[in-house]
Design an enzyme around this catalytic site. Structure first.
Site, mmCIF file in Angstrom:
data_model
loop_
_atom_site.group_PDB
_atom_site.id
_atom_site.type_symbol
_atom_site.label_atom_id
_atom_site.label_comp_id
_atom_site.label_asym_id
_atom_site.label_seq_id
_atom_site.Cartn_x
_atom_site.Cartn_y
_atom_site.Cartn_z
ATOM 1 N N SER A 138 91.619 58.243 12.741
ATOM 2 C CA SER A 138 91.908 59.571 12.174
ATOM 3 C C SER A 138 90.592 60.305 11.958
ATOM 4 O O SER A 138 89.536 59.666 11.854
ATOM 5 C CB SER A 138 92.604 59.404 10.821
ATOM 6 O OG SER A 138 92.756 60.650 10.174
ATOM 7 N N TYR A 151 93.079 55.948 2.053
ATOM 8 C CA TYR A 151 93.465 56.208 3.457
ATOM 9 C C TYR A 151 92.209 56.279 4.328
ATOM 10 O O TYR A 151 92.145 55.661 5.396
ATOM 11 C CB TYR A 151 94.269 57.520 3.531
ATOM 12 C CG TYR A 151 94.759 57.862 4.923
ATOM 13 C CD1 TYR A 151 95.724 57.086 5.556
ATOM 14 C CD2 TYR A 151 94.249 58.971 5.605
ATOM 15 C CE1 TYR A 151 96.175 57.405 6.828
ATOM 16 C CE2 TYR A 151 94.702 59.300 6.875
ATOM 17 C CZ TYR A 151 95.667 58.511 7.490
ATOM 18 O OH TYR A 151 96.109 58.820 8.754
HETATM 19 P P1 NDP Z 1 104.774 58.867 11.512
HETATM 20 O O1 NDP Z 1 105.088 58.611 10.078
HETATM 21 O O2 NDP Z 1 105.590 59.855 12.253
HETATM 22 O O3 NDP Z 1 104.769 57.495 12.303
HETATM 23 C C1 NDP Z 1 104.311 56.295 11.719
HETATM 24 C C2 NDP Z 1 104.862 55.128 12.510
HETATM 25 O O4 NDP Z 1 104.373 53.916 11.929
HETATM 26 C C3 NDP Z 1 106.391 55.065 12.476
HETATM 27 O O5 NDP Z 1 106.853 54.788 13.767
HETATM 28 C C4 NDP Z 1 106.680 53.878 11.557
HETATM 29 O O6 NDP Z 1 107.849 53.200 12.002
HETATM 30 C C5 NDP Z 1 105.457 53.012 11.818
HETATM 31 N N1 NDP Z 1 105.234 52.040 10.750
HETATM 32 C C6 NDP Z 1 104.976 52.255 9.447
HETATM 33 N N2 NDP Z 1 104.897 51.094 8.784
HETATM 34 C C7 NDP Z 1 105.102 50.118 9.708
HETATM 35 C C8 NDP Z 1 105.151 48.696 9.660
HETATM 36 N N3 NDP Z 1 104.952 48.016 8.515
HETATM 37 N N4 NDP Z 1 105.377 48.013 10.796
HETATM 38 C C9 NDP Z 1 105.594 48.669 11.956
HETATM 39 N N5 NDP Z 1 105.556 50.007 12.079
HETATM 40 C C10 NDP Z 1 105.320 50.709 10.959
HETATM 41 O O7 NDP Z 1 103.236 59.291 11.521
HETATM 42 P P2 NDP Z 1 102.193 59.567 12.725
HETATM 43 O O8 NDP Z 1 102.850 59.551 14.022
HETATM 44 O O9 NDP Z 1 101.427 60.748 12.329
HETATM 45 O O10 NDP Z 1 101.251 58.313 12.551
HETATM 46 C C11 NDP Z 1 100.821 57.503 13.617
HETATM 47 C C12 NDP Z 1 99.355 57.123 13.407
HETATM 48 O O11 NDP Z 1 98.560 58.298 13.497
HETATM 49 C C13 NDP Z 1 99.061 56.514 12.034
HETATM 50 O O12 NDP Z 1 98.158 55.435 12.196
HETATM 51 C C14 NDP Z 1 98.391 57.660 11.288
HETATM 52 O O13 NDP Z 1 97.533 57.198 10.275
HETATM 53 C C15 NDP Z 1 97.644 58.327 12.430
HETATM 54 N N6 NDP Z 1 97.223 59.698 12.186
HETATM 55 C C16 NDP Z 1 98.143 60.697 11.966
HETATM 56 C C17 NDP Z 1 97.723 61.973 11.696
HETATM 57 C C18 NDP Z 1 98.676 63.099 11.374
HETATM 58 O O14 NDP Z 1 98.222 64.173 10.925
HETATM 59 N N7 NDP Z 1 99.977 62.937 11.593
HETATM 60 C C19 NDP Z 1 96.285 62.332 11.705
HETATM 61 C C20 NDP Z 1 95.437 61.222 11.973
HETATM 62 C C21 NDP Z 1 95.890 59.965 12.212
HETATM 63 P P3 NDP Z 1 108.948 52.493 11.057
HETATM 64 O O15 NDP Z 1 108.983 53.244 9.762
HETATM 65 O O16 NDP Z 1 110.202 52.606 11.867
HETATM 66 O O17 NDP Z 1 108.470 51.077 10.925
#
Ligand code: NDP
Length: 240
Positions: A138, A151
């Site tokens: 990020s 975070y």
């Molecule tokens: P979302 O919340 O849309 O997606 C997060 C994903 O992580 C979901 O598919 C969720 O699936 C999964 N997840 C969470 N906990 C678990 C777990 N214990 N085991 C398996 N899967 C898990 O957010 P983003 O798409 O934005 O996030 C994706 C990545 O991008 C993250 O690492 C985030 O930190 C990073 N990021 C996002 C930014 C933003 O502005 N959106 C900016 C910078 C980085 P489920 O709940 O079904 O398990």
């Protein structure tokens, strides 16, 4: 099929979902992992309806056993694992004085330990045959802001361990993808309600589509084996 076998964690929404769609459209077989299997099943159907190739398995990245089972099942089904996208993440923001220790631990468990679990699961395979590990960090791994200390610590950590992994391996490509504000469900997973609402508003106002991050990941994946795209930062033009 000439495509790669690409495993994606956190594929049930946001950046992971967009990455699955993009890599499948590029001709790779994608293996989708997350806890919400109803979402994964629907996405698998969508990819197949688009002419792509996908399967899924329930995954909790906080459990090494679960991550190993995810990788082993993919390896047994497809004979190899070429790419792992460690994307699963949570962001539960608050100032430290709120002492939301459960939220801190959750971020450490999913963002940092989850990424390490992914690395632990694929290294024995990729150490022999080569491969590509993409870690989603990020812009919070590049600078610290109030309410985001933990975070940021996890994302600085993801960048640090990615660089160490890169230095220690000459046949595994390691890519850090550092997105800025991106439209997704990230701000909906807990944390201090006021702070999370501000994060949600910033994301809705400024956020780039998740497909923009998926495009960056697809670019790194598409390079020849001898070319390692070590780090990509992709953020809204208007993000300061
Ligand atoms: P979302 O919340 O849309 O997606 C997060 C994903 O992580 C979901 O598919 C969720 O699936 C999964 N997840 C969470 N906990 C678990 C777990 N214990 N085991 C398996 N899967 C898990 O957010 P983003 O798409 O934005 O996030 C994706 C990545 O991008 C993250 O690492 C985030 O930190 C990073 N990021 C996002 C930014 C933003 O502005 N959106 C900016 C910078 C980085 P489920 O709940 O079904 O398990």
């Amino acid at each position: 099929m000439n495509g790669k076998i690409a495993l994606i964690t956190g594929a049930s929404s946001g950046i992971g979902e967009a990455t699955a769609l993009r890599l499948a459209a590029d001709g790779h077989h994608v293996v989708l992992g997350a806890r919400r299997t109803d979402r994964l099943a629907a996405l698998t159907e969508k990819i197949r309806a688009n002419g792509g190739s996908a399967d899924f398995r329930q995954l909790d990245v906080t459990s090494l056993e679960s991550v190993r089972a995810f990788v082993t099942a993919a390896h047994e089904s497809h004979g190899r694992v070429d790419v792992l996208v460690n994307n699963a993440g949570v962001m539960t923001l608050s100032t430290l004085d709120k002492l939301r220790v459960d939220d801190w631990n959750r971020m450490i468990d999913v963002n940092l330990r989850g990424t390490l679990h992914g690395i632990a699961a694929v290294l024995p395979l990729m150490g022999e045959t080569g491969g590509h590990i993409v870690n989603v960090a990020s812009t919070a791994g590049l600078r610290v802001d109030p309410t985001a200390a933990v975070y940021c610590a996890t994302k600085f950590g993801v960048r640090a361990l990615s660089e160490g992994l890169r230095q220690e391996n000459t046949n595994i490509r390691v890519t850090i993808v550092s997105p800025g504000f991106t439209q997704s469900e990230l701000a909906d997973q807990g944390g201090d309600p006021e702070t999370q609402a501000a994060a949600r508003a910033a994301s809705e106002q400024l956020g780039i589509p998740a497909s923009a991050v998926a495009d960056a990941i697809a670019y790194a994946v598409s390079q020849p084996a001898a070319v390692d795209v070590s780090e990509i930062v992709v953020r809204p033009t208007a993000q300061t």
